[in-house]
Design a protein around this motif. Structure first.
Motif, short mmCIF file in Angstrom:
data_model
loop_
_atom_site.label_atom_id
_atom_site.label_comp_id
_atom_site.label_asym_id
_atom_site.label_seq_id
_atom_site.Cartn_x
_atom_site.Cartn_y
_atom_site.Cartn_z
N ARG A 79 -10.27 -9.54 17.46
CA ARG A 79 -8.94 -9.44 18.96
C ARG A 79 -8.10 -8.65 19.12
O ARG A 79 -7.31 -8.26 20.22
N GLY A 80 -7.91 -7.59 17.44
CA GLY A 80 -6.57 -6.67 17.84
C GLY A 80 -7.19 -5.68 19.19
O GLY A 80 -5.97 -5.12 20.03
N PHE A 81 -8.65 -5.17 18.95
CA PHE A 81 -8.73 -4.55 19.57
C PHE A 81 -9.27 -5.23 21.37
O PHE A 81 -8.76 -4.03 22.21
N PRO A 104 -4.05 -2.15 15.19
CA PRO A 104 -3.50 -2.06 16.85
C PRO A 104 -4.02 -3.42 17.52
O PRO A 104 -5.24 -4.32 17.63
N GLY A 105 -3.10 -4.18 18.11
CA GLY A 105 -3.47 -5.17 18.95
C GLY A 105 -3.09 -6.26 18.44
O GLY A 105 -3.20 -7.92 18.62
N VAL A 106 -2.88 -6.24 17.16
CA VAL A 106 -1.78 -7.61 16.13
C VAL A 106 -0.74 -7.74 15.86
O VAL A 106 -0.29 -6.94 15.13
N ASP A 129 -11.16 0.04 5.36
CA ASP A 129 -9.83 -0.07 5.33
C ASP A 129 -8.85 -0.84 5.41
O ASP A 129 -8.53 -1.51 5.58
N GLN A 130 -9.02 -1.31 7.12
CA GLN A 130 -8.31 -2.70 7.71
C GLN A 130 -8.87 -3.59 7.02
O GLN A 130 -7.72 -4.69 7.40
N TYR A 139 -7.59 -4.07 4.01
CA TYR A 139 -6.07 -4.59 3.94
C TYR A 139 -5.72 -5.91 4.58
O TYR A 139 -4.80 -6.56 3.65
N LEU A 140 -6.01 -6.29 5.70
CA LEU A 140 -6.17 -7.82 5.89
C LEU A 140 -6.98 -8.64 4.73
O LEU A 140 -5.53 -9.60 4.28
N GLN A 141 -7.25 -8.43 4.01
CA GLN A 141 -7.64 -9.48 2.68
C GLN A 141 -6.82 -8.85 1.54
O GLN A 141 -6.62 -10.37 1.41
N VAL A 189 -2.11 0.24 6.55
CA VAL A 189 -3.35 0.64 7.37
C VAL A 189 -3.06 0.36 8.86
O VAL A 189 -1.74 -1.19 8.88
N GLU A 223 -13.00 -13.47 8.91
CA GLU A 223 -11.32 -13.14 9.42
C GLU A 223 -10.86 -12.16 9.66
O GLU A 223 -10.24 -11.79 11.18
N PHE A 261 0.63 -0.94 -0.19
CA PHE A 261 -0.10 -0.02 0.15
C PHE A 261 0.56 1.35 0.13
O PHE A 261 2.23 1.73 0.71
N GLU A 310 -13.14 -11.91 5.11
CA GLU A 310 -13.54 -10.75 5.42
C GLU A 310 -13.90 -11.22 6.42
O GLU A 310 -13.70 -10.77 7.44
N LYS A 318 -3.74 -10.17 26.43
CA LYS A 318 -2.78 -10.55 27.32
C LYS A 318 -2.29 -10.90 28.60
O LYS A 318 -1.61 -11.08 28.82
N LEU A 330 -6.36 -13.19 3.96
CA LEU A 330 -7.69 -13.12 5.25
C LEU A 330 -9.16 -13.56 4.64
O LEU A 330 -9.60 -11.95 4.05
N LEU A 342 -10.10 -10.50 13.81
CA LEU A 342 -8.85 -10.11 13.54
C LEU A 342 -8.88 -8.59 14.65
O LEU A 342 -8.74 -8.78 14.90
N ILE A 343 -9.33 -8.36 13.72
CA ILE A 343 -9.67 -6.83 14.00
C ILE A 343 -9.89 -6.62 15.54
O ILE A 343 -9.46 -6.44 16.02
N GLU A 380 -7.33 -6.58 22.62
CA GLU A 380 -6.04 -7.64 23.09
C GLU A 380 -5.10 -6.65 24.68
O GLU A 380 -4.44 -7.64 25.01
#
Ligand SMILES: Nc1ncnc2c1ncn2[C@@H]1O[C@H](COP(=O)(O)OP(=O)(O)OP(=O)(O)O)[C@@H](O)[C@H]1O
Ligand SMILES: [Mg+2]
Lengths: 250, 468
Positions: free
Chosen positions: B437-439, A94-96, B416-417, B420-422, A91, B430, A87, B428, B445, B426, B434-435, B441
């Motif tokens: 889960r990241g949120f 966060p958290g990943v 856009d996230q 990007y992951l797609q 992008v 998943e 890109f 859609e 953790k 990944l 993942l987003i 985290e």
């Protein structure tokens, strides 16, 4: 025709505004092409549409990957077929963690859970090639990365996922000279009969390190000229005006 | 199966019930019910008195006038079962003595036997009665008490009486009063001075009778300089009758002691989940609440820490996931009563469909609490355009030297996230999971690994079919 990425008469709009106006471009597997052109010409749009960005509407034309029409496929399906887009503005997620994300992405790329040893071998090789530190692997994806680090991270993903066709959208912008060399080294390491890249850039500087087989120039939503590496040098010297006149005169 | 029911069943993967008929089941909220519960448990007279008084308090106290709508619940207090005793001899010492039926239930819940052996002591609550409870010899040698709340009362009455209902008295709120009247099941933990329990103490429990409200009561005492981590995981089967869960958790953290209470709850979507959790932390002590809330129809839960002694610290980390038809009103309270106390609240909520997640928190600094420090971070993630979130941060600061930080963010699942992951392969769904889960985290953790894995699996299930 097999073993190439081919764009045929591609017309694309965004919210009613036509951006791409009949793009034709062929990228045979094994070659590296540069894509240049003034701001707003539609280079990033082309990259995103090839990758399947749902924000844009394909009005007409086709995108063929190794002879298969992928125009209607979801972005992830295209990626699993070996397409990759670095890109212009990566992008933040966060958290990943970078490593965790790469493992998931590689699983999709390979179609199976990567063997741990294989995964780490790829990571290690990529990190070394990029002169980077392993600590980046435990950081969160692009979060708090500097502009240059984000670009490097795109190349890290490229190296680990090993796509067949990669589009690099201004990966050189914002890089200092050392980082530029490092990124070029990363891309060059991928070069070979099973890898192609479409390198979008404004600067000859990058093309000194990644020497393209072919240079395309885009203007106002079309590819207006295609030539050898010397075309990039000419643009560097003369700018775009002469080409604009040539296109208008034609 | 009709489509809507199938959806509910998919939503709730542990939605099954088994065949054991209860031995005794008491429906309706009356002094007779309360007396029979006390009698069935063979309690001392003071506890019977306590329960009956609490019932009076319950009738006197109003329903909460803030937060989620509880009007439907108010109409049906008499429809719930307040006590269910399964046909078993009560606590057993070894796994072999656990009835086959019950073992099958555990298997379906996916609690591996091997895990139980590794764990310090697995207390599994089957309906209101603890049927399986084993304390590893090591813990016994250290003098650590980890038993059912009923055994706690029977075998450690003096200790029990000294702390019971002192942190959360029946008068605290209507549901604390209800729990005090009809409590059944839960854990009693005592860690003697200086003893550090290295393995987490885990308890599993489940609710198993239609229309049955579960009134678990847990009391944890961590004596001076001691250390413990208590984990409560909860899964419950699905019923059409609306169910009620009203727990009271009390934790006393003595001087320089260190404690953690971790719970991930995944309730069926017809459950009212109204829980009072409170800890008192003495000088130099530390307590962490880690609280994950999924499912339920309504959840109201605000783990609180009273920082009573100088330098006491506490962290409250929480997750709430609200889907269509659900209102999760969760948060935290930090009460600073002494100098140099510090606290941190991290609240992460996700709303999906028409779900609503509210953050409700209080930071209170008393005049004595010089240099108190508190930091509140609450982040909301909205999955769909119709998803809702709101924030109610209350601050009562009565000391000028206090340093209080508050930060709240609301974000939407960003296209856009996902794109990007797609582009990295990944799908859609998943990418969205993942987003999310990241949120989460920053909170996950802190979870023990197997819990983090379990939570991530639940999140993935919750996120299925969410986009596209
Ligand atoms: N998502 C979008 N929303 C609105 N306009 C857009 C969008 N994407 C592209 N455009 C418009 O389409 C045109 C082409 O944009 P694009 O980003 O593709 O150009 P570019 O060749 O990559 O330019 P640059 O060299 O500045 O990166 C511009 O006029 C731009 O404003
Ligand atoms: Mg661009």
């Amino acid at each position: 025709m097999a073993n190439r990425l081919e764009i045929q008469d591609l017309w694309v709009s965004h919210e009613g505004k036509t951006i791409l106006k009949g793009v034709n471009l062929a990228l045979p597997l094994g070659e590296v092409h540069a894509l240049m052109g003034p701001n707003g010409a539609g280079k990033s749009t082309l990259g995103k549409v090839i990758a399947g960005d749902p924000n844009y509407r394909v009005e007409k034309g086709r995108i063929l990957l190794d002879g298969e029409d992928i125009t209607e496929l979801a972005p992830d399906e295209r990626a699993r077929k070996g397409l990759f887009l670095a890109f212009q503005y990566p992008v933040e997620v966060p958290g990943v963690q970078v490593a965790n994300f790469l493992r998931l992405a590689l699983r999709e790329r390979l179609g199976e859970e990567p063997r741990i040893a294989e995964f780490y071998a790829r990571l290690k090789e990529a990190i070394e090639l990029l002169d980077w530190d392993e600590s980046v692997l435990s950081r969160y994806l692009n979060e708090g990365f500097s502009g240059g680090e984000k670009k490097k991270n795109e190349i890290l993903q490229l190296l680990v996922l090993r796509p067949r066709y990669a589009i690099l959208d201004e990966t050189d912008s914002g890089l200092d000279i050392d980082a530029l060399k490092v990124v070029a080294r990363g891309v060059n390491s991928m070069r070979g009969p099973e890898f192609s890249a479409l390198v979008i850039t404004h600067y000859q500087r990058l093309l000194n390190y990644i020497v393209p087989d072919v240079v395309h120039v885009m203007m106002d939503g079309r590819v207006v000229k295609t030539g050898g590496p010397e075309l990039a040098l000419e643009l560097e010297r003369r700018g775009y005006d002469w080409l604009k006149e040539e296109v208008a005169g034609a | 199966m009709p489509e809507d029911l199938k959806h509910i069943a998919d939503d709730y993967r542990w939605g099954f019930r088994d065949e054991i008929e209860p031995e005794l089941a008491l429906k309706g909220l009356t002094p007779e019910t309360v007396k029979k519960i006390s009698e069935a448990k063979g309690e001392p007279a003071w506890m019977t008195e306590f329960r009956l008084k609490a019932l009076e308090t319950f009738f006197k106290l109003p329903m909460p006038k803030w937060g989620p709508d509880l009007s439907e619940l108010e109409k049906k207090f008499d429809e719930f079962y307040y006590y269910v005793k399964p046909p078993s001899r009560g606590p057993v010492e070894s796994w072999d003595e656990v009835p086959e039926e019950i073992k099958k239930t555990y298997e379906r819940l996916g609690i591996p036997e091997a895990e139980q052996k590794v764990l310090a002591g697995v207390g599994a609550q089957y309906d209101s009665e603890v049927v399986y409870h084993k304390v590893k010899e090591e813990l016994e040698r250290l003098g650590v008490v980890f038993v059912s709340i009923e055994e706690g009362l029977k075998e450690h009455e003096e200790l029990f009486k000294r702390y019971f209902a002192k942190i959360v008295p029946p008068t605290d709120n209507k549901f604390a009063a209800l729990n005090s009247a009809v409590w059944s099941g839960g854990s009693f933990v005592y860690v003697p001075p200086g003893v550090e329990v290295e393995v987490p103490l885990q308890a599993y429990f489940r609710v198993n009778t239609a229309g049955f409200g579960q009134f678990e009561r847990t009391l944890i005492i961590v004596d001076e300089g001691a250390k413990v981590h208590y984990i409560e995981g909860c899964t419950a089967p699905l019923y059409t009758t609306e169910a009620l869960h009203t727990g009271v958790i009390e934790i006393y953290v003595h001087k320089n002691a260190h404690s953690r209470y971790t719970t991930i709850q995944n309730w069926p979507t017809n459950m009212y989940n109204l829980v009072t959790q409170r800890a008192v932390v003495e000088e130099g002590g530390y307590h962490m609440w880690l609280d994950g809330n999924l499912g339920s129809k309504v959840t109201m839960k605000y783990p609180s820490s009273i920082l009573k002694g100088r330098g006491a610290r506490s962290e409250v980390l929480s997750i709430a996931f609200a889907k269509t038809g659900q209102h999760l009103d969760t948060g935290a309270k930090l009460i600073h009563q002494a100098p140099d106390t510090s606290g941190r609240i991290v609240s992460k909520s996700i709303s999906k469909g028409e779900g609503r997640a509210s953050y409700r928190g209080l930071v209170k600094v008393s005049p004595r609490a010089d240099r108190a420090k508190a930091n509140v971070e609450c982040d909301a993630l909205l999955i769909d355009p119709e998803s809702k979130t709101d924030t109610y941060p209350y601050m009562e600061i009565e000391n000028e030297t206090a340093q209080i930080g508050h930060e709240a963010t609301v974000s939407r699942l960003a296209d856009d996230q996902i794109f990007y992951l797609q582009t990295r392969g990944l799908p859609e769904d998943e990418a969205a999971a993942l987003i999310v889960r990241g949120f989460l985290e920053p909170v996950t953790k802190e979870l023990p690994l197997e819990f983090a894995v379990e939570l991530n699996r639940l999140i993935e299930l919750e996120m299925e079919g969410s986009v596209g």
